[in-house]
Scaffold this active site. Structure first.
Site, PDB file in Angstrom:
ATOM      1  N   ARG A 215       9.867   3.665  -1.887  1.00  9.12           N
ATOM      2  CA  ARG A 215       9.495   3.622  -3.308  1.00  9.12           C
ATOM      3  C   ARG A 215       7.964   3.577  -3.295  1.00  9.12           C
ATOM      4  NH1 ARG A 215      14.506   2.602  -5.591  1.00  9.12           N
ATOM      5  NH2 ARG A 215      15.928   1.306  -4.381  1.00  9.12           N
TER       6      ARG A 215
ATOM      7  N   ASP B 256      16.236   8.845 -10.973  1.00  8.15           N
ATOM      8  CA  ASP B 256      15.328   9.217 -12.073  1.00  8.15           C
ATOM      9  C   ASP B 256      13.868   8.946 -11.730  1.00  8.15           C
ATOM     10  OD1 ASP B 256      16.574   6.491 -14.154  1.00  8.15           O
ATOM     11  OD2 ASP B 256      15.577   6.529 -12.186  1.00  8.15           O
TER      12      ASP B 256
ATOM     13  N   HIS C 283      23.911  -4.346   0.003  1.00  7.97           N
ATOM     14  CA  HIS C 283      23.520  -3.052   0.583  1.00  7.97           C
ATOM     15  C   HIS C 283      24.581  -2.415   1.466  1.00  7.97           C
ATOM     16  CE1 HIS C 283      19.748  -4.338  -1.119  1.00  7.97           C
ATOM     17  NE2 HIS C 283      19.302  -3.100  -0.962  1.00  7.97           N
ATOM     18  N   LEU C 284      25.661  -3.134   1.683  1.00  8.03           N
ATOM     19  CA  LEU C 284      26.830  -2.555   2.360  1.00  8.03           C
ATOM     20  C   LEU C 284      27.213  -1.246   1.645  1.00  8.03           C
ATOM     21  CD1 LEU C 284      29.200  -3.845   4.315  1.00  8.03           C
ATOM     22  CD2 LEU C 284      30.384  -4.108   2.152  1.00  8.03           C
TER      23      LEU C 284
ATOM     24  N   THR D 265      21.952   9.190  -5.673  1.00  9.68           N
ATOM     25  CA  THR D 265      21.933   7.736  -5.867  1.00  9.68           C
ATOM     26  C   THR D 265      23.373   7.249  -5.978  1.00  9.68           C
ATOM     27  OG1 THR D 265      21.445   5.920  -7.389  1.00  9.68           O
ATOM     28  CG2 THR D 265      21.580   8.106  -8.360  1.00  9.68           C
TER      29      THR D 265
ATOM     30  N   ASP E 186      24.070   7.154 -12.260  1.00  4.27           N
ATOM     31  CA  ASP E 186      23.478   6.868 -13.579  1.00  4.27           C
ATOM     32  C   ASP E 186      22.556   7.984 -14.063  1.00  4.27           C
ATOM     33  OD1 ASP E 186      20.736   4.710 -12.406  1.00  4.27           O
ATOM     34  OD2 ASP E 186      21.588   6.590 -11.657  1.00  4.27           O
TER      35      ASP E 186
ATOM     36  N   ARG F 268      22.651  -0.939 -10.552  1.00  4.95           N
ATOM     37  CA  ARG F 268      21.467  -1.137 -11.392  1.00  4.95           C
ATOM     38  C   ARG F 268      21.933  -1.357 -12.849  1.00  4.95           C
ATOM     39  NH1 ARG F 268      16.463  -0.265  -9.489  1.00  4.95           N
ATOM     40  NH2 ARG F 268      17.174   1.040  -7.767  1.00  4.95           N
TER      41      ARG F 268
ATOM     42  N   GLY G 230      16.294   4.735  -3.562  1.00  2.93           N
ATOM     43  CA  GLY G 230      17.353   4.171  -2.723  1.00  2.93           C
ATOM     44  C   GLY G 230      18.091   5.260  -1.965  1.00  2.93           C
TER      45      GLY G 230
ATOM     46  N   ALA H 249      41.639  -4.621 -10.042  1.00  2.00           N
ATOM     47  CA  ALA H 249      41.017  -5.888 -10.469  1.00  2.00           C
ATOM     48  C   ALA H 249      41.613  -6.382 -11.786  1.00  2.00           C
ATOM     49  CB  ALA H 249      39.509  -5.689 -10.631  1.00  2.00           C
TER      50      ALA H 249
ATOM     51  N   ASP I 175      24.399   4.962  -7.771  1.00  2.00           N
ATOM     52  CA  ASP I 175      24.622   4.374  -9.108  1.00  2.00           C
ATOM     53  C   ASP I 175      25.323   5.320 -10.080  1.00  2.00           C
ATOM     54  OD1 ASP I 175      21.333   2.811  -8.959  1.00  2.00           O
ATOM     55  OD2 ASP I 175      23.260   2.229  -8.073  1.00  2.00           O
TER      56      ASP I 175
ATOM     57  N   ARG J  70      19.291  24.941   5.924  1.00  4.34           N
ATOM     58  CA  ARG J  70      19.985  26.140   6.401  1.00  4.34           C
ATOM     59  C   ARG J  70      20.034  27.244   5.333  1.00  4.34           C
ATOM     60  NH1 ARG J  70      24.453  23.688  10.671  1.00  4.34           N
ATOM     61  NH2 ARG J  70      22.858  23.029  12.201  1.00  4.34           N
TER      62      ARG J  70
HETATM   63  O1  F6P Z   1      19.629   2.621  -6.948  1.00  7.77           O
HETATM   64  C1  F6P Z   1      20.392   2.257  -5.893  1.00  7.77           C
HETATM   65  C2  F6P Z   1      20.424   0.758  -5.707  1.00  7.77           C
HETATM   66  O2  F6P Z   1      21.205   0.458  -4.615  1.00  7.77           O
HETATM   67  C3  F6P Z   1      20.915  -0.028  -6.928  1.00  7.77           C
HETATM   68  O3  F6P Z   1      22.314  -0.038  -7.050  1.00  7.77           O
HETATM   69  C4  F6P Z   1      20.343  -1.400  -6.644  1.00  7.77           C
HETATM   70  O4  F6P Z   1      20.156  -2.108  -7.834  1.00  7.77           O
HETATM   71  C5  F6P Z   1      18.982  -1.072  -6.007  1.00  7.77           C
HETATM   72  O5  F6P Z   1      19.085   0.247  -5.511  1.00  7.77           O
HETATM   73  C6  F6P Z   1      18.587  -1.991  -4.884  1.00  7.77           C
HETATM   74  O6  F6P Z   1      17.294  -1.618  -4.530  1.00  7.77           O
HETATM   75  P1  F6P Z   1      16.631  -2.075  -3.133  1.00  7.77           P
HETATM   76  O7  F6P Z   1      17.332  -1.362  -2.048  1.00  7.77           O
HETATM   77  O8  F6P Z   1      15.190  -1.686  -3.261  1.00  7.77           O
HETATM   78  O9  F6P Z   1      16.845  -3.554  -3.044  1.00  7.77           O
END
Ligand code: F6P
Length: 327
Positions: free
Chosen positions: A75, A106, A256-257, A129, A133, A175, A14, A190, A131, A28
């Protein structure tokens, strides 16, 4: 020690804000050390499809502020095969590439770990990433920017929720990690945060919302990590609605925003430091390492350690205060 004359840099998995700033830093820093750089398009797919571009200092002008990745990403399942990796190796050797810097998660690190073991090619991984993570760095590239994007959205939702006395369920990415949810839930004020690392039964959530109603709260925002075990915002909203039928409930999936947008200053500086460190490690003869930020120090860990260790980054105080500050 093999003299490295040309580094191949790629982004994989991603995309994440800050990847371009990192590519710029890798290019650079390498050129500064009289080392050539090839950009590999679409990550591992580009290695297999022979997609390489010469990178010079001008190739990375005016990209530090851009989200996404100018090298594209993908991917690539073919790289998981011995044949796929053989094709990739033959192509990068033919392109004169002596070492690799891979920016990703990862999955990306698993790929370069196997590749470097099979072909003894020097590799360094950079955690990119949203995430957050990954083991080995307190923060991954793009996490800070994604959090800023989410709280901008939460603040907007707060305006309309307060105007209509509504209950909003906002689902965020991550994720299997609750880092984005916890950080933005706290920063966005929140009333409740659901995350995979700390299971919350819907009955507990309902009890919490009853507390909010009793506390005379007329609008409420619940942040839900996509990896939470309750099956996502729509499913949770459906269940909660059965209990709070008087409440006008709405669901927003940010999607995806969260992956796009101009990187924050934090991500631009982190990207610059990680790119710089990765190239210097390669030129110092290091390999199979993942660079990262620990406190305010740049560090590096063995790539196996980064792949095999689960990163738990939810500080207990943050989980506790997320409950208390929502009263
Ligand atoms: O790993 C980044 C991420 O945006 C995750 O938060 C999400 O679960 C996943 O990728 C979405 O994957 P794709 O862009 O392939 O739908």
């Amino acid at each position: 020690m093999q003299k490295i004359k040309r580094i191949g840099v790629f982004t994989s998995g991603g995309d994440a804000p800050g990847m371009n700033a990192c590519i710029r830093s890798v290019v650079r820093t390498a050129l500064y050390n009289n080392t050539q750089v090839s950009g590999i398009l679409q990550g591992y797919q580009g290695m297999i499809d022979n997609q390489f571009i010469e990178m010079n200092s001008r190739s990375v002008s005016n990209i530090i502020q851009l989200g996404g990745t100018i090298l594209k990403t993908a991917r690539c399942s073919e790289f998981r095969t011995v044949e796929g990796r053989k094709k990739a190796y033959d192509n990068i050797k033919a392109a004169g590439i002596d070492a690799l810097v891979g920016i990703g998660g990862d999955g990306t690190f698993t790929g370069i770990e196997v590749f470097s073991r099979e072909y003894d090619i020097p590799v360094i991984g950079i955690p990119g990433t949203i995430d957050n993570d990954l083991y080995g760095s307190d923060f991954t590239l793009g996490f800070d920017t994604a959090c800023n994007t989410v709280i901008e959205a939460i603040d907007k939702i707060r305006d309309t929720a307060a105007s209509h006395d509504r209950l909003f369920f906002v689902e965020v990415m991550g994720r299997d990690s609750g880092c984005i949810a916890l950080n933005t839930g706290i920063a966005g004020g929140a009333e409740a945060i659901l995350m995979p690392e700390k299971e919350t039964a819907i009955d507990d959530l309902i009890e919490r919302l009853e507390g909010a109603v009793a506390g005379k709260k007329t609008s409420t925002i619940v942040i839900i990590a996509e990896g939470d075990q309750n099956g996502g915002a729509y499913n949770i909203a459906k269940h909660v609605k059965t209990k709070f039928d008087f409440y006008d409930t709405k669901v927003t999936i940010l999607g995806h925003l969260q992956r796009g947008g101009s990187p924050s200053s934090f991500d631009r500086v982190l990207a610059s430091r990680l790119g710089f460190s990765a190239v210097n490690l390669l030129l110092a003869g290091e390999t199979r390492r993942v660079v990262g930020l620990k406190g305010n120090e740049i560090q590096h860990v063995p790539i196996e350690e980064s792949i095999n260790n689960k990163a738990f980054k939810l500080a207990p105080d943050m989980i506790e205060l997320s409950h208390i500050l929502a009263i």
